[in-house]
Design a protein around this motif. Structure first.
Motif, short mmCIF file in Angstrom:
data_model
loop_
_atom_site.label_atom_id
_atom_site.label_comp_id
_atom_site.label_asym_id
_atom_site.label_seq_id
_atom_site.Cartn_x
_atom_site.Cartn_y
_atom_site.Cartn_z
N SER A 1 -2.97 2.54 -1.15
CA SER A 1 -3.56 2.06 0.11
C SER A 1 -3.39 0.55 0.17
O SER A 1 -3.45 -0.13 -0.86
N GLN B 1 -6.72 6.94 0.82
CA GLN B 1 -7.35 7.46 -0.41
C GLN B 1 -6.65 6.97 -1.68
O GLN B 1 -7.08 7.31 -2.79
N ASP C 1 -8.93 -1.19 3.28
CA ASP C 1 -9.88 -0.31 3.96
C ASP C 1 -10.02 -0.69 5.43
O ASP C 1 -10.87 -1.50 5.80
N ARG D 1 -5.03 4.14 -4.57
CA ARG D 1 -5.52 2.93 -5.25
C ARG D 1 -5.05 1.72 -4.43
O ARG D 1 -3.96 1.74 -3.85
N GLU E 1 -0.41 7.58 -4.97
CA GLU E 1 -1.08 7.35 -3.69
C GLU E 1 -1.54 5.90 -3.67
O GLU E 1 -2.28 5.47 -4.54
N THR F 1 -1.73 5.95 1.85
CA THR F 1 -2.92 6.65 2.31
C THR F 1 -4.19 5.87 1.99
O THR F 1 -4.26 5.23 0.94
N GLU G 1 -2.25 19.01 2.52
CA GLU G 1 -2.57 18.69 1.13
C GLU G 1 -1.54 19.25 0.15
O GLU G 1 -1.24 18.64 -0.88
#
Ligand code: 4G1
Length: 244
Positions: A132, A90, A135, A92, A130, A88, A120
């Motif tokens: 990532s 959102q 970006d 780290r 979570e 996701t 959620e």
């Protein structure tokens, strides 16, 4: 055997992506296994919908909690206690350090979102991590999961051959690669640096280290700040007007 379980709307995409080259060989060698579960197989409606509108309104759709939860439960007891990684924006940001951390696990579950994401409550209920990969906007979490699985698998003993793992060690000091050349010695009028043709191994090693330092300073100064540098490296950089 390292076991990966992937909860996704596109199981074939995951299986195909991870079937080539080193990842394919690792599966054939029984070093890793990949089981992709189609979240859509666990929908309860006859239209096979897995998504619905967000409460409160707004653009887009969300994957409902129920089909994901039931797909997750279908992995039990095999994946009991395994960390559940939700890919996701959102999360780290994934790094080699996180890859090393995940490589210590015997079993990992990956959850790939689609549309605008997932309910959620499902995250609260089953997700432990979570993560990532950066970006930017993606269509789904699948390519992110594939990148993480690739990076983690390379750290699994036996997955890389001797040569491949030797080549990998260069990243572990946190520097970029030095420039590399293969035949022919002149290509489009450009010559291979003479030192590489000299057969003088000590000079080659010195040149490569210096090139890696200069290149990292120029292209990725952020990496240089965190790199494992010797006093000799620092002296060399200072001599080139690079302060660290
Ligand atoms: C807001 C990027 C949304 C995307 C802000 C890196 C991106 C999963 C990743 C998005 C995803 C930003 C990732 C966005 C990802 C639901 C399904 C989320 C796809 C989704 C910067 C779409 N690393 N993106 N939203 O891309 O899953 O892991």
């Amino acid at each position: 055997m390292k076991q990966y379980f992937i909860l996704t709307l596109f199981p074939e995409m995951m299986e195909q992506t991870l079937s080539h080259s080193i990842m394919g060989r690792a599966q054939r060698d029984g070093l890793i296994s990949i089981k992709a579960v189609n979240i859509r197989d666990y929908t309860l409606n006859k239209q096979k919908h897995v998504d619905d509108y967000p409460y409160g309104g707004g653009a887009g759709m969300l994957i409902q909690g129920q089909p994901i939860y039931d797909a997750y439960q279908s992995l039990m007891p095999q994946a009991a206690g395994a960390r559940v990684v939700y890919l996701t924006p959102q999360g780290r940001t994934f790094t080699q350090g996180i890859a090393e951390e995940l490589a210590r696990e015997e079993r990992l579950v990956f959850l790939c979102g689609h549309y605008e994401g997932i309910d959620e409550r499902l995250i609260e209920e089953i997700v432990t991590d979570e993560i990532s990969i950066g970006d930017f906007v993606l269509t789904g979490g699948e390519l992110a999961a594939a990148a993480v699985i690739d990076a983690v698998s390379r750290l699994t003993p036996g997955v890389l051959g001797k040569e491949e793992s030797f080549a990998d060690e260069s990243f572990s000091d946190g520097l970029l690669e030095y420039p590399q050349y293969t035949r022919p010695p002149v290509f489009m009028g450009r010559e291979v640096p003479e030192v590489l043709l000299s057969g003088h191994h000590e000079n080659v090693a010195k040149w490569r280290r210096e090139q890696a330092l200069l290149r990292t300073a120029e292209k990725r100064p952020d990496l240089l700040a965190k790199a494992a540098l010797t006093e000799k490296d620092r002296q060399f950089l200072r001599g080139h007007g690079i302060e660290i």
